[in-house]
Design a protein around this motif. Structure first.
Motif, PDB file in Angstrom:
ATOM      1  N   LEU A   1     -30.529   8.311  23.322  1.00  0.00           N
ATOM      2  CA  LEU A   1     -31.005   7.042  23.865  1.00  0.00           C
ATOM      3  C   LEU A   1     -31.884   6.290  22.873  1.00  0.00           C
ATOM      4  CD1 LEU A   1     -31.886   7.722  27.595  1.00  0.00           C
ATOM      5  CD2 LEU A   1     -30.233   6.124  26.683  1.00  0.00           C
ATOM      6  N   HIS A   2     -32.418   7.004  21.893  1.00  0.00           N
ATOM      7  CA  HIS A   2     -33.300   6.333  20.934  1.00  0.00           C
ATOM      8  C   HIS A   2     -32.565   5.253  20.160  1.00  0.00           C
ATOM      9  CE1 HIS A   2     -31.974   7.798  16.985  1.00  0.00           C
ATOM     10  NE2 HIS A   2     -31.553   8.850  17.648  1.00  0.00           N
ATOM     11  N   LYS A   3     -31.238   5.330  20.165  1.00  0.00           N
ATOM     12  CA  LYS A   3     -30.461   4.310  19.436  1.00  0.00           C
ATOM     13  C   LYS A   3     -30.690   2.928  20.024  1.00  0.00           C
ATOM     14  CE  LYS A   3     -27.200   7.208  17.158  1.00  0.00           C
ATOM     15  NZ  LYS A   3     -26.571   8.366  17.821  1.00  0.00           N
ATOM     16  N   LEU A   4     -31.002   2.886  21.339  1.00  0.00           N
ATOM     17  CA  LEU A   4     -31.297   1.606  21.978  1.00  0.00           C
ATOM     18  C   LEU A   4     -32.528   0.959  21.354  1.00  0.00           C
ATOM     19  CD1 LEU A   4     -30.816   2.140  25.802  1.00  0.00           C
ATOM     20  CD2 LEU A   4     -29.575   0.603  24.297  1.00  0.00           C
TER      21      LEU A   4
ATOM     22  N   PHE B   1     -33.194  -2.337  29.737  1.00  0.00           N
ATOM     23  CA  PHE B   1     -34.567  -1.986  30.101  1.00  0.00           C
ATOM     24  C   PHE B   1     -34.681  -0.595  30.740  1.00  0.00           C
ATOM     25  CE2 PHE B   1     -38.164  -1.934  33.061  1.00  0.00           C
ATOM     26  CZ  PHE B   1     -39.187  -2.267  32.204  1.00  0.00           C
ATOM     27  N   LEU B   2     -33.827  -0.324  31.726  1.00  0.00           N
ATOM     28  CA  LEU B   2     -34.002   0.919  32.475  1.00  0.00           C
ATOM     29  C   LEU B   2     -33.897   2.173  31.598  1.00  0.00           C
ATOM     30  CD1 LEU B   2     -32.370   0.041  35.896  1.00  0.00           C
ATOM     31  CD2 LEU B   2     -34.796   0.325  35.356  1.00  0.00           C
ATOM     32  N   PRO B   3     -32.864   2.287  30.750  1.00  0.00           N
ATOM     33  CA  PRO B   3     -32.821   3.483  29.894  1.00  0.00           C
ATOM     34  C   PRO B   3     -34.037   3.580  28.971  1.00  0.00           C
ATOM     35  CG  PRO B   3     -30.741   2.307  29.817  1.00  0.00           C
ATOM     36  CD  PRO B   3     -31.691   1.435  30.565  1.00  0.00           C
ATOM     37  N   ILE B   4     -34.478   2.443  28.425  1.00  0.00           N
ATOM     38  CA  ILE B   4     -35.638   2.489  27.521  1.00  0.00           C
ATOM     39  C   ILE B   4     -36.869   2.928  28.298  1.00  0.00           C
ATOM     40  CG2 ILE B   4     -37.191   1.090  26.097  1.00  0.00           C
ATOM     41  CD1 ILE B   4     -34.818  -0.659  25.362  1.00  0.00           C
ATOM     42  N   PHE B   5     -37.059   2.323  29.460  1.00  0.00           N
ATOM     43  CA  PHE B   5     -38.211   2.657  30.302  1.00  0.00           C
ATOM     44  C   PHE B   5     -38.189   4.149  30.659  1.00  0.00           C
ATOM     45  CE2 PHE B   5     -39.839   3.010  34.720  1.00  0.00           C
ATOM     46  CZ  PHE B   5     -41.150   2.654  34.482  1.00  0.00           C
ATOM     47  N   LEU B   6     -37.041   4.628  31.138  1.00  0.00           N
ATOM     48  CA  LEU B   6     -36.965   6.033  31.556  1.00  0.00           C
ATOM     49  C   LEU B   6     -37.111   6.967  30.364  1.00  0.00           C
ATOM     50  CD1 LEU B   6     -34.140   5.760  34.227  1.00  0.00           C
ATOM     51  CD2 LEU B   6     -36.589   6.093  34.600  1.00  0.00           C
ATOM     52  N   PHE B   7     -36.624   6.540  29.206  1.00  0.00           N
ATOM     53  CA  PHE B   7     -36.726   7.373  28.008  1.00  0.00           C
ATOM     54  C   PHE B   7     -38.196   7.598  27.643  1.00  0.00           C
ATOM     55  CE2 PHE B   7     -35.729   7.993  23.299  1.00  0.00           C
ATOM     56  CZ  PHE B   7     -35.165   9.234  23.510  1.00  0.00           C
ATOM     57  N   PHE B   8     -38.993   6.561  27.804  1.00  0.00           N
ATOM     58  CA  PHE B   8     -40.419   6.699  27.519  1.00  0.00           C
ATOM     59  C   PHE B   8     -41.123   7.546  28.580  1.00  0.00           C
ATOM     60  CE2 PHE B   8     -40.195   3.288  24.376  1.00  0.00           C
ATOM     61  CZ  PHE B   8     -41.160   3.694  23.479  1.00  0.00           C
ATOM     62  N   ILE B   9     -40.676   7.425  29.836  1.00  0.00           N
ATOM     63  CA  ILE B   9     -41.347   8.127  30.926  1.00  0.00           C
ATOM     64  C   ILE B   9     -40.935   9.600  30.969  1.00  0.00           C
ATOM     65  CG2 ILE B   9     -41.624   8.245  33.446  1.00  0.00           C
ATOM     66  CD1 ILE B   9     -42.914   5.784  32.204  1.00  0.00           C
ATOM     67  N   ASP B  10     -39.676   9.888  30.655  1.00  0.00           N
ATOM     68  CA  ASP B  10     -39.100  11.220  30.829  1.00  0.00           C
ATOM     69  C   ASP B  10     -39.983  12.311  30.212  1.00  0.00           C
ATOM     70  OD1 ASP B  10     -37.379  13.369  31.213  1.00  0.00           O
ATOM     71  OD2 ASP B  10     -36.405  13.036  29.283  1.00  0.00           O
TER      72      ASP B  10
END
Lengths: 310, 510
Positions: free
Chosen positions: B34-37, B16-25
Motif C-alpha cells: 500500500l505504500h506505493k499509494l 484516502f481510505l487505504p492511505i488512512f487505514l495504512f497509517f492507522i493499522d
C-alpha cells in the motif's frame, strides 16, 4: 473432608513423600493425588519429535495419566526469538504441535500456548512455526506482551526472588507442561527447563539485576509445578546462544528428555550437552542452587531413569 | 457533467481510505505494498526524483487542473470530509455557505517562495513542515492512530478477561510531546479553516496547492461560466469551497480551483461547465496583485533570510554527561545525515510501520531542520529487529534507501559502547549477560572475567547498532552498554560463523 477421603489422601501423601519431595508438589498441583510408579526421567533418542514424545509419554503411562477430560491445559515452549525452526532458538514446533494434539485427544477443554518473548511476539510466534503447529492441532496461542496479562505471585521459598508477576493463563489452568529447548546461553551458560520459566514472568530484568542464577533457582520454586518438563533436544544450540547466528550453531541430537523434576532433567540435559560442548555442571550455577532450594535432585543415580534408543 | 462530482468523490475515497487505514493499522495486517499509494504524492515524488510519477502528475495537472488536491492529497480529502461533516451542525438554510473571497496572494506566494528558497539553501525544514501529505501523516500517526489503539485496547481488555484472545492489547511506547503538539496544532488549524472557509488552507498555506495553482491557470480543461445561460442565482459561489467563483463577475479564479466539481452539480441552468480552455476566447483571470508585488518581494526575501538562518542551526541536544550522551541514531537506509535530513519530510510512515516501535519522531536531536524526523529510541524490549527492513521499504521520499534484508543485517546504525564500571558483573560480581544474549551478531559477547564469571566485550566492526543490548541491560537508569550514533551508516563486517559440530552422538551421557 470425609474420613475415607482423609485416609486416601494421607496414604497417597505418604507414598508420594517416599519417592521424593518434588513428586508431592507435582501430585498436589495436578489437583489429584495420583502417584505413578513409573520412571522419574525418560530419555529417548533417535526418532522424530512426535515419535519420541509419544514413546516417552507411553513410558509414563500415557497422556491420560496427566490430562483429564475437561481440563484447561497450558503449554509453555520457548518462543523467545524471531527465528526459523532450523536455528533451534525456539522449541521444535512439531513437538509442541504433537503435545497439543495429544492433550486435545485426552479431552482437554482448551490447550493454550504462550511465551513472554524477547523479540517481537507476533513475529516470534509466526516465524518459530509454533503458531501454525499449535492452531493446526486445535490449540490456542495467547499473547504475553502486556503487563495486564500477569498477576502477582509470592515465592516464599525464593532467596532473591520473593514475588513475581506470572501470566494469568498459567495461573488459571489445571495442568501445564514446560517444553523448553536445550541451548547454550550467554548469561545463564545454558537454558533448559528452569531458565524457560523466565518466559512465564513479566519482569525479566529483575532476574538479570539480582543474580540471574539465584533468581532462576527461585522461580523454580513456583508453587504450581509443571506436570512434566519436556526438554526438546532434537536440535540443540551449542554456540552463540540463546539466539544463534546460523545453522553452524545447531547440532541435531534427535533426543528428548522428560521428567517432572526440574533439577534432574536439567542435570541430564547438561550431561547430554557436554558431549558436544564440554561444560562444567558447576558453572550452570542455578542447577545446584535449585537443588538447595529443594526443587529436585542432581543425583540421577537415585532416580528411576528410563533410557530408550529408537 | 453532473456525474463528474460523483466520480471525484469516489476516486478521492479510493485514495484516502487505504492511505488512512495504512497509517492507522497497528496489527500489520494490511499489505506493505500500500505504500506505493504514497509515492504518488507530489512532495515524495519530487524528493525521490521519481520522474515517472512527476511526469504523470504534471500531465494530470496540465490537463485537468488541481485534481491532485481534490482526489490524491490525503490532507485535502480530510478537509473535504471535515467541511462536509460540518453541514450536519449547521442550520438548513446555511448549508451552502461559501462566498467569493479574494486570494491572499502575499501570504501564499511568500510561503511558497520561502519554502523553495530555504530548500535551495539546503534545508528541508519548510518542506517538512508544510508538505500536505506529511502533515496528514503526522495527524494520523500522532493523533488518530493512538485513539484507534486505545479503542482496541479497551475492547481487548474486556474480551481477554472473558477468555477470548482474538484481540490483543497493543502497548504504545514512548510519547514525543513536540510531535504531538505540532500535529495537534496543524489539526486544529485544519479543522478551523475547513469548517469555516473550505479549502482556505490549500489556497494560502500549502505550497503544493500554490504551485499547482500556476498549472491550473493554464490547464487544458477548466471551469468556466457561460454568461448567456447564467441566471446569477449565486448557487455555484455558495457551493465553492475554494471560494474562487465570483458569480457577479462570472469569473472563476483557476489558480485556486481544486476541481471538485461541486459547482457543476449545483448549477440548475447549466451555465457552468468544465470545458476546454483554448477553444474560444479565454476568460482572462485578473489577479489583483500588481500593486502588492514590491511589498510581497520585500516581505518574502526578509523572511527567507531569517528562516534560512534559523533552519541551518544544527544544535544537537542531549549532551548531558550523566545521560547516554549521543548523536541521534538514524533508521536503516538513511545513509548519511545530510541525505537523510534533506529528504525526510517526517511523514511518520516508517514510525507507524516499525513493529518494535523503536522509531520515534525526533524532538531537536537533529536540530530544528530535522524536527520530527524519525530516530531510534531504545527502551526495555524496544530495539531494531534483526530480521526486519520494513522502514526502508515503505519510505516514499527516498530518505531511507531500500535495503534488502541481507544488506540491512550488516548496516551499521551505531556502535555499542560498553562501560564496565556500570556493569552488573563488575559491580555485583554476578552473572548477567543479557546484552550478549540479545545481540544478533554476537558483536557483544561474553569473555572470561573471574571466579567463573563472564563479562561483555564489544567487537565494534561487526556491531550493527540495533540497540538490543542497550534495551535489555539491567543497569538503570544509565545502562552499562549503549549505542553511540554515527553520521554515516557503514557496512559492518559479516559476523563469523561458529565451527560446525560434525561428530555423531550416540549416547545420553548419563
Amino acid at each position: 473432608m470425609k474420613r475415607r477421603d482423609f485416609f486416601k489422601s494421607a496414604a497417597a501423601l505418604g507414598v508420594a513423600s517416599l519417592f521424593k519431595t518434588n513428586a508431592l508438589g507435582a501430585a498436589l498441583s495436578g489437583k489429584q493425588l495420583k502417584v505413578h510408579a513409573g520412571p522419574d526421567l525418560v530419555a529417548v533418542m533417535g526418532g522424530e519429535p512426535d515419535v519420541m514424545l509419544e514413546r516417552a509419554l507411553k513410558e509414563l503411562g500415557g497422556i491420560k495419566n496427566f490430562v483429564k477430560r475437561g481440563q484447561k491445559v497450558v503449554i509453555k515452549p520457548n518462543i523467545g526469538w524471531d527465528r526459523k525452526p532450523e536455528l533451534a532458538a525456539n522449541t521444535n514446533p512439531e513437538l509442541v504441535g504433537t503435545l497439543v494434539r495429544l492433550c486435545k485427544e485426552a479431552g482437554a477443554s482448551q490447550v493454550t500456548v504462550f511465551d513472554h518473548t524477547c523479540h517481537d511476539w507476533k513475529k516470534s510466534y509466526t516465524n518459530s512455526g509454533i503458531e501454525k503447529a499449535v492452531t493446526a492441532a486445535g490449540g490456542k496461542m495467547v499473547p504475553a506482551n502486556d503487563e495486564s496479562y500477569y498477576r502477582e505471585v509470592e515465592f516464599p521459598r525464593g532467596v532473591n526472588l520473593k514475588k513475581a508477576k506470572i501470566h494469568q493463563a498459567l495461573l488459571d489452568c489445571d495442568v501445564w507442561f514446560n517444553v523448553p529447548v536445550l541451548k547454550q546461553h550467554g548469561g545463564a551458560k545454558n537454558t533448559i527447563s528452569m531458565k524457560n520459566l523466565m518466559g512465564i514472568v513479566w519482569d525479566r530484568s529483575f532476574f538479570h539485576s539480582h543474580d540471574l542464577h539465584q533468581c532462576i533457582a527461585d522461580v523454580a520454586t513456583f508453587h504450581k509445578q509443571p506436570t512434566l518438563n519436556i526438554v526438546d533436544a532434537y536440535r540443540i544450540m551449542k554456540s552463540n546462544g540463546p539466539q544463534g547466528k546460523s545453522e553452524s550453531d545447531v547440532v541435531k541430537l534427535k533426543s528428548l528428555l522428560v521428567s517432572h523434576d526440574f533439577v534432574a532433567v536439567d542435570t541430564a540435559a547438561m550431561k547430554l550437552y557436554s558431549q558436544v560442548e564440554p561444560t562444567d555442571l558447576k558453572d550452570v550455577r542455578y542447577i545446584a542452587l535449585a537443588e538447595k532450594n529443594r526443587v529436585g535432585t542432581q543425583n540421577l543415580e537415585r532416580l528411576n531413569v528410563k533410557r530408550i534408543k529408537l | 457533467m453532473k456525474s463528474l462530482k460523483n466520480i471525484r468523490v469516489v476516486l478521492s475515497l479510493l485514495f484516502f481510505l487505504p492511505i488512512f487505514l495504512f497509517f492507522i493499522d497497528f496489527t500489520g495486517k494490511l499489505p506493505v505494498q500500500l505504500h506505493k499509494l504514497l509515492s504518488i504524492q507530489w512532495i515524495p515524488a519530487l524528493l525521490s526524483l521519481n520522474l515517472i510519477v512527476i511526469g504523470i502528475l504534471l500531465l494530470l495537472s496540465l490537463l485537468f487542473g488541481r485534481i491532485y488536491c481534490s482526489t490524491i492529497c490525503p490532507l485535502g480529502i480530510l478537509q473535504d470530509i471535515l467541511s462536509w461533516k460540518s453541514r450536519f451542525f449547521r442550520k438548513k438554510n446555511k448549508k451552502n455557505r461559501y462566498k467569493y473571497a479574494a486570494p491572499s496572494n502575499i501570504l501564499r506566494y511568500s510561503i511558497l517562495a520561502l519554502t523553495v528558497i530555504v530548500f535551495i539553501f539546503g534545508s528541508s525544514f519548510l518542506v517538512l513542515m508544510l508538505d500536505p501529505y506529511s502533515t496528514f501523516g503526522r495527524i494520523a500517526s500522532q493523533l488518530l492512530r493512538p485513539l484507534a489503539i486505545w479503542g482496541n485496547n479497551g475492547l481487548a481488555h474486556i474480551s481477554n478477561r472473558l477468555g477470548n484472545y482474538t484481540l490483543y492489547e497493543v502497548e504504545q511506547v514512548g510519547f514525543v510531546p513536540l510531535a504531538f503538539g505540532l500535529a495537534t496544532l496543524f489539526f486544529c488549524l485544519i479543522i478551523l479553516l475547513s469548517w469555516t472557509k473550505g479549502r482556505l488552507y490549500c489556497n494560502t498555506i500549502c505550497p503544493v496547492g500554490t504551485s499547482l495553482g500556476f498549472l491550473s491557470k493554464i490547464s487544458f480543461f477548466h471551469i468556466s461560466i457561460e454568461g448567456a445561460a447564467c441566471t446569477h442565482c449565486g448557487a455555484c459561489e455558495r457551493k465553492c469551497k475554494s471560494q474562487c467563483i465570483d458569480s457577479h463577475a462570472l469569473k472563476v479564479d483557476d489558480s485556486r480551483c481544486v476541481t471538485c466539481f461541486n459547482c457543476l452539480s449545483t448549477c440548475k441552468s447549466g451555465a457552468i461547465n468544465y470545458r476546454i480552455r483554448y477553444k474560444k476566447e479565454t476568460a482572462e483571470v485578473v489577479e489583483p496583485k500588481g500593486n502588492n508585488s514590491r511589498r510581497t518581494f520585500l516581505v518574502t526575501s526578509g523572511a527567507a533570510i531569517a528562516s534560512v538562518a534559523l533552519a541551518r542551526t544544527n544544535k544537537i541536544v542531549g549532551n548531558n554527561d550523566s545521560m547516554l550522551s549521543r548523536k541521534p541514531i538514524m533508521p536503516p537506509g538513511a545513509d548519511n545525515r545530510e541525505h537523510f535530513n534533506k529528504h525526510c519530510t517526517a511523514c511518520q510512515l516508517c514510525v507507524t510501520k516499525c513493529p518494535m516501535q523503536v522509531l520515534k519522531p525526533a524532538a531537536l536531536q537533529y536540530g530544528l531542520p530535522g524536527i520530527m524526523q524519525p530516530h531510534l529510541t531504545f527502551s526495555t524490549h524496544v530495539f531494531c529487529t534483526y530480521d526486519c527492513n520494513i522502514c526502508t521499504t515503505v519510505c516514499p521520499t527516498g530518505a531511507l534507501i531500500p535495503l534488502p534484508i541481507e544488506e540491512k543485517k550488516v548496516t551499521q546504525l551505531g556502535i555499542a559502547t560498553f562501560r564496565r564500571e556500570k556493569c552488573v558483573v563488575y559491580k555485583d560480581e554476578k552473572d548477567c549477560g543479557a546484552c550478549s544474549e540479545h545481540c544478533p551478531t554476537q558483536a557483544v559477547h561474553m569473555i572470561p572475567y573471574k571466579n567463573g564469571l563472564t563479562i561483555p566485550e564489544v567487537t565494534a566492526d561487526i556491531c550493527i547498532g540495533c540497540g538490543a543490548c542497550e534495551s535489555i541491560c539491567p543497569a538503570r537508569p544509565y545502562q552499562a552498554i549503549y549505542v553511540e550514533g554515527i553520521s554515516t551508516q557503514h557496512r559492518a563486517k559479516n559476523p563469523s560463523e561458529a565451527k560446525k559440530f560434525n561428530k555423531k552422538i550416540n549416547d545420553f551421557g548419563f
